[in-house]
Structures are given as structure tokens and as C-alpha cells.
Design an enzyme around this catalytic site. Structure first.
Site, PDB file in Angstrom:
ATOM      1  N   ASP A 144       5.438  -7.477   2.651  1.00  0.00           N
ATOM      2  CA  ASP A 144       4.618  -6.828   3.499  1.00  0.00           C
ATOM      3  C   ASP A 144       4.030  -7.845   4.516  1.00  0.00           C
ATOM      4  O   ASP A 144       3.997  -8.996   4.373  1.00  0.00           O
ATOM      5  CB  ASP A 144       3.441  -6.082   2.623  1.00  0.00           C
ATOM      6  N   THR A 198      -1.372   8.736   1.926  1.00  0.00           N
ATOM      7  CA  THR A 198      -1.390   7.388   2.163  1.00  0.00           C
ATOM      8  C   THR A 198      -2.447   7.033   3.027  1.00  0.00           C
ATOM      9  O   THR A 198      -3.048   7.709   3.406  1.00  0.00           O
ATOM     10  CB  THR A 198       0.068   7.168   3.104  1.00  0.00           C
ATOM     11  N   VAL A 222       9.522  -7.096   8.966  1.00  0.00           N
ATOM     12  CA  VAL A 222      11.091  -6.409   8.963  1.00  0.00           C
ATOM     13  C   VAL A 222      11.744  -6.528  10.040  1.00  0.00           C
ATOM     14  O   VAL A 222      12.778  -6.328  10.025  1.00  0.00           O
ATOM     15  CB  VAL A 222      11.031  -5.383   8.156  1.00  0.00           C
ATOM     16  N   CYS A 228      10.192   0.862   2.212  1.00  0.00           N
ATOM     17  CA  CYS A 228       9.266   1.657   2.454  1.00  0.00           C
ATOM     18  C   CYS A 228       8.308   1.156   3.694  1.00  0.00           C
ATOM     19  O   CYS A 228       7.521   1.800   4.202  1.00  0.00           O
ATOM     20  CB  CYS A 228       8.150   1.711   1.347  1.00  0.00           C
ATOM     21  N   PHE A 272       2.002  13.115   2.790  1.00  0.00           N
ATOM     22  CA  PHE A 272       1.755  12.445   1.683  1.00  0.00           C
ATOM     23  C   PHE A 272       0.301  11.722   1.902  1.00  0.00           C
ATOM     24  O   PHE A 272      -0.038  11.341   2.892  1.00  0.00           O
ATOM     25  CB  PHE A 272       2.491  11.312   1.192  1.00  0.00           C
ATOM     26  N   LEU A 325       3.048   4.440  -0.315  1.00  0.00           N
ATOM     27  CA  LEU A 325       4.475   4.509  -1.223  1.00  0.00           C
ATOM     28  C   LEU A 325       4.939   3.523  -1.715  1.00  0.00           C
ATOM     29  O   LEU A 325       5.593   3.582  -2.807  1.00  0.00           O
ATOM     30  CB  LEU A 325       5.324   5.345  -0.337  1.00  0.00           C
ATOM     31  N   LYS A 356      13.871   7.885  11.995  1.00  0.00           N
ATOM     32  CA  LYS A 356      13.966   8.325  10.673  1.00  0.00           C
ATOM     33  C   LYS A 356      15.197   9.036  10.631  1.00  0.00           C
ATOM     34  O   LYS A 356      16.082   8.921   9.442  1.00  0.00           O
ATOM     35  CB  LYS A 356      12.704   9.248  10.369  1.00  0.00           C
ATOM     36  N   TYR A 401       9.747   8.653  16.579  1.00  0.00           N
ATOM     37  CA  TYR A 401       9.755   8.755  15.070  1.00  0.00           C
ATOM     38  C   TYR A 401      10.766   9.414  14.552  1.00  0.00           C
ATOM     39  O   TYR A 401      11.498   8.896  13.536  1.00  0.00           O
ATOM     40  CB  TYR A 401       8.392   9.238  14.724  1.00  0.00           C
ATOM     41  N   SER A 450       0.945  -1.088  -0.167  1.00  0.00           N
ATOM     42  CA  SER A 450       0.262  -0.222  -0.058  1.00  0.00           C
ATOM     43  C   SER A 450       0.778   1.177   0.012  1.00  0.00           C
ATOM     44  O   SER A 450       2.006   1.016   0.181  1.00  0.00           O
ATOM     45  CB  SER A 450      -0.921   0.132   1.285  1.00  0.00           C
TER      46      SER A 450
END
Length: 260
Positions: free
Chosen positions: A37, A201, A59, A85, A199, A18, A170, A166, A16
Site C-alpha cells: 500500500d 469502504t 502498483v 485490492c 461497500f 477490502l 474494471k 473506471y 484499508s
């Protein structure tokens, strides 16, 4: 790197948002795409749509990522392209006082660790394992063996209130971009990072329209949310342009996030 049906790619978080847009863009070039995913239904549907393969992958797990690469490589051969992503977010102040009863609490360290495990360590896990696989490939005419794209966020540079975890996750992705590029420079493998702004999303689609309108208005230009195909276009540029290496690039309409 020339993208065609001789190239295999892995896109994490590819079911889904990006990742899905990037999987579609790669497939449109003829690339054989494997989607990593946890969303099996969406991932299987997209894989069928683009003629790819879906691998249910967490992951944060070595075994799960190893199994995903094994399935992808059995179907398509060793990947020359990796786009990361997969990621998530949470928000809580480092420490705060309740307005109701004055009680004090701090950011859950378990929640902090969980985000780092997914966004930062999960990304590096996939990069390291993919790079090891790319080393088995013969270099192309220009000496290149592979190209990778990681996903950070503008929060890496101007995180908002509640985004300590977060932003740390990142910011770590941005911080490791150049060292990884240097680690792999002698092997013909490039890596770059995209820092998306706000974005459109699946996570954002759940927000009330007035919230999305306010966010869009905060973007200098164009005054709208980013579209996933715009992320995919930059990812493909980073992959195809052989001189693009070790760089992190904001894709955000020139926004600079306010404290809240």
C-alpha cells in the site's frame, strides 16, 4: 488450498477497506501476510496488528512492485496467495456542455490513462510478477502452486454516467481473468475475480449519511452497504476451493446500477 502458517500471502491495497479485511481474514487462518500500500501509517499499524509485514508499494511502478515482493519474500518466503485490492476511481462524462457558459469539454485523457494504469495495468503487474514467483514453488499434493484473487467492480458490467474510465479499467480486469487462468493452468495456479457492489469502504465513509442511506435503499437485498469482511470471506472461498478457477463473481446484494 489449505490456509495455515505454511502459506505466505500478499494483499495489495491492504492497508484499508477490502484489502485490510482480507489481510485480517488470512492472518486469522495463520497465513503470513504482506501488505502492499501507499498508506504507510495505516499499513504499518495493520501489519503490527496481524503479525505481518508492510511494504510501501506503488502498483504503477515496476521498481516499486519488485521491491515490495523482494521485501515480502525476504520476510515470509515466496507467496502462494495474492489478493489485488489496490485501486481508485474518478468520474467525468465522455464529453459535456457547461450549463453556465455553454463551453464544451471532454474526459481528460490523462485522467483516463491514470485510472487504467492503477486499476488495470497495476493489477496485471502484480499478478504477472507474483505468478512468476509462484512458478518457483514445488506443487502441493493436488498439484497446486498458488491462488490469486483480483478485484473488479459491478461497474465493469453496468457503469454509471461519468464512469467510462473506471468501467473500462474494471472491465479489463474481468476480461483478463479467464485468459490468465488458461495461461497458468499447466502450472497449478488459479485466479478469480470479485466484482463488489457498494461497500462500506473509507471512500464511502466520507459520503453524507443521506447519500449512503439512498445507496443502501437501492440494494434489492439486504438493503445496506456491503461490509469488507463479506468481501474477504468470498476471497478466502476462492482461494481455499481448489475447483474455483477463471471465474468472475458479483458480490452486490443483486443490485444493478442505474445510469446515475
Amino acid at each position: 488450498m489449505k490456509l495455515d502458517n505454511s502459506v505466505a500471502a500478499v494483499v495489495t491495497g491492504g492497508a484499508s477497506g477490502l484489502g485490510a479485511a482480507t489481510a485480517r481474514a488470512l492472518a486469522a487462518k495463520g497465513v503470513k501476510v504482506a501488505i502492499f500500500d501507499l498508506q504507510a501509517e495505516k499499513g504499518e499499524a495493520l501489519a503490527a496488528e496481524i503479525g505481518g509485514v508492510f511494504c510501501e508499494v506503488n502498483v504503477t511502478s515496476d521498481d516499486s512492485v519488485d521491491a515490495g515482493f523482494a521485501k515480502a519474500r525476504a520476510a515470509h518466503g515466496q507467496e502462494r496467495v495474492l489478493v489485488c485490492c489496490a485501486g481508485t476511481g474518478n468520474a467525468m462524462k465522455t464529453a459535456s456542455r457547461s450549463k453556465e457558459d455553454g463551453s464544451i469539454k471532454h474526459f481528460s485523457l490523462q485522467a483516463f490513462d491514470w485510472l487504467i494504469q492503477i486499476n488495470l495495468i497495476g493489477t496485471f503487474r502484480c499478478v504477472a510478477k507474483s505468478a512468476a514467483g509462484m512458478l518457483t514453488l514445488d506443487p502441493q499434493e493436488d498439484g497446486e502452486r498458488g491462488a490469486m484473487v483480483m478485484t473488479a467492480s459491478v461497474a465493469a458490467e453496468d457503469g454509471q454516467i461519468g464512469q467510462a474510465a473506471y468501467s473500462a479499467s474494471k472491465g479489463g480486469v474481468v476480461g483478463m481473468t479467464l485468459p490468465i487462468a488458461r495461461d497458468l493452468m499447466g502450472e497449478g495456479i488459479r485466479i478469480n475475480t470479485i466484482l463488489p457492489g457498494i461497500f462500506e469502504t473509507p471512500l464511502m465513509q466520507g459520503a453524507p449519511q443521506n447519500v449512503k442511506d439512498a445507496l443502501a435503499a437501492s440494494v434489492p437485498f439486504p438493503k445496506r452497504l456491503g461490509n469488507p469482511p463479506e468481501y474477504a470471506a468470498l476471497a478466502l472461498t476462492m482461494i481455499e476451493n481448489g475447483y474455483f478457477n477463471g471465474e468472475d463473481v458479483r458480490l452486490d446484494g443483486a443490485i444493478r446500477m442505474a445510469p446515475r
